[in-house]
Design a protein around this motif. Structure first.
Motif, PDB file in Angstrom:
ATOM      1  N   HIS A 133      -1.307   7.771  -2.512  1.00 42.39           N
ATOM      2  CA  HIS A 133      -2.716   7.458  -2.771  1.00 42.39           C
ATOM      3  C   HIS A 133      -3.049   6.027  -2.364  1.00 42.39           C
ATOM      4  O   HIS A 133      -4.209   5.618  -2.434  1.00 42.39           O
ATOM      5  CB  HIS A 133      -3.031   7.652  -4.260  1.00 42.39           C
TER       6      HIS A 133
ATOM      7  N   HIS B  23      -5.088   6.610   3.970  1.00 40.17           N
ATOM      8  CA  HIS B  23      -4.028   6.661   2.969  1.00 40.17           C
ATOM      9  C   HIS B  23      -2.657   6.634   3.637  1.00 40.17           C
ATOM     10  O   HIS B  23      -2.470   7.123   4.752  1.00 40.17           O
ATOM     11  CB  HIS B  23      -4.152   7.926   2.109  1.00 40.17           C
TER      12      HIS B  23
ATOM     13  N   LEU C  48      -3.796   2.854   0.072  1.00 40.14           N
ATOM     14  CA  LEU C  48      -4.490   2.730   1.349  1.00 40.14           C
ATOM     15  C   LEU C  48      -3.782   1.742   2.265  1.00 40.14           C
ATOM     16  O   LEU C  48      -3.266   0.716   1.810  1.00 40.14           O
ATOM     17  CB  LEU C  48      -5.932   2.253   1.136  1.00 40.14           C
TER      18      LEU C  48
END
Length: 410
Positions: free
Chosen positions: A138, A133, A140
């Motif tokens: 949140h 992350h 990636l």
């Protein structure tokens, strides 16, 4: 939000620079002590900081993903002040509990030594993203390199991504635990799509083609080409899929040396929160050992390893939840020394029982200086005297630190 210039005075426990202002501390991601920064400030955090005066301790990060990836915090800090910061995390935790004791120098980790990694995969349109992350997000980062990982894991990133694409859930993320073993990679997927059974033939073919040792999905072993073996001081052990092992071999060996030195000439040792036997299998070469662990998979792995082990003294084990049922005073009396290595929550209940016991030596291993300090306070108040406190930097460039503390009754 108006901009202002602030000066960084220290590093926080997560690696952020901290500026002390008249309105309170301001946290500045990526800033180092001594640097001046121009930034907007909102809710105690710097927004869009620009470093105007650089610290002489600032270095170039070794990873191309560093600016976005949340896996590392301090690649931009030179080694000596970085290790001093880790040392300070331990010293501060002790001080917060009123423990005034000299902490030994930090034992450094090895770059590229992480044999265990937990990656995440998700869908991005028609593509699969695999990595870590972003910082405070949140989202990636789709990684193509990772200098802290074992090279065998880095070279397998594309293969892992292709495997993940077969069983990604329609929504949410897929968790991937990867362990480099002497037989190849051990790969365990968690939160896979519930209909993954139809993909088992394709997954099995890919595992063979990629040369991986074992594949597990949602806790079930789908294919074991070769037992994914770890060498623990000459004893082979096959860990449970996705099970806990020390993240680097260098740190495992450093921790083990400290534990064995702390135990000294003890003839009977209890190894509590023993996992799959990292310390118990080594201690068994010099003492009679009773290992206690609550995780069924770890206990099963230890049992199998013990059956193949040679040259050990008497080594026994027990499955037991030490949080709910710590070894009590009477159960502790047979042991000359006790080793405990709990999860981050620490071992408060067990420390309370040790504090009223007659055990001569306690070796406490921890991945959380705060809970370790709490447990040490309990033991010290019960009559133990600290002998040594040694940080071990298993997780390079991160805020995490392992610690080994040795205590004795006088």
């Amino acid at each position: 939000m108006s901009e202002r210039e602030i000066t960084i005075s220290e590093l926080g426990h997560r690696g952020d620079g901290i500026a002390l202002t008249e309105s309170g501390p301001v946290y500045v991601s990526g800033a180092l002590p001594g640097e001046t920064v121009r930034a907007g400030i909102a809710e105690g955090r710097a927004r869009n900081p620009i470093i105007e005066t650089r610290s002489p301790d600032r270095i170039e990060p070794i990873c191309g993903h560093y600016e976005r990836c949340g896996g590392c915090s301090l690649q931009h800090l030179a080694e000596k002040p970085y290790l001093a910061w880790k040392h300070g995390l331990v010293a501060k935790a002790l001080g917060d509990r009123g423990i005034d004791f000299p902490v030994s120098e930090t034992v450094p980790a090895t770059e590229g030594g992480r044999r265990r990694a937990v990656l995440t995969a998700t869908r991005a349109g028609r593509h699969t993203v695999l990595g870590y992350h972003e910082k405070a997000s949140h989202r990636l980062v789709d990684i193509a390199e990772c200098p802290v990982l074992d090279p065998s894991i880095v070279s397998a990133l594309q293969g892992l991504k292709s495997l993940a694409a077969e069983i990604l859930p329609k929504k949410g993320e897929l968790r991937i635990a990867v362990l480099a073993t002497t037989a190849g990679l051990d790969v365990a997927f968690d939160k896979a799509d519930k209909g993954y059974e139809s993909r088992i033939p394709a997954l099995s073919r890919k595992i063979v083609e990629l040369g991986f040792a074992r594949l597990s999905v949602n806790g079930e072993v789908l294919l074991e080409v070769r037992p994914p073996m770890l060498d623990m001081n000459g004893i082979g052990i096959v860990p449970a899929p996705g099970g806990f092992v020390q993240a680097t071999l260098a740190a495992e060996e450093a921790l083990s040396r400290l534990v064995l030195a702390g135990v000294g000439k003890a003839k009977t040792v209890a190894d509590l929160f023993s996992g799959a036997g990292t310390f118990a299998l080594r201690l068994g070469a010099i003492a009679n050992v009773h290992a206690v662990e609550g995780d069924a998979g770890a206990v099963a792995a230890f049992d199998k390893a013990l059956r193949r082990a040679q040259g050990l003294k008497k080594v026994t084990f027990e499955r037991r939840d030490l949080f709910r049922r710590p070894l009590v005073r009477g159960e502790l009396e047979p042991y000359d020394a006790v080793v405990f290595d709990p999860p981050r929550a620490g071992a408060q209940a067990q420390a309370e029982q040790l504090a009223v016991s007659k055990v001569k030596t306690v070796v406490a291993v921890s991945c959380n200086p705060a809970t370790l300090a709490r447990d040490l306070r309990i033991l010290i108040d019960g009559g133990y005297v600290l002998q040594s406190v040694t940080p071990v930097d298993q997780f390079a460039f991160s805020p995490h630190i392992e610690v080994v503390a040795v205590l004795k009754r006088e």
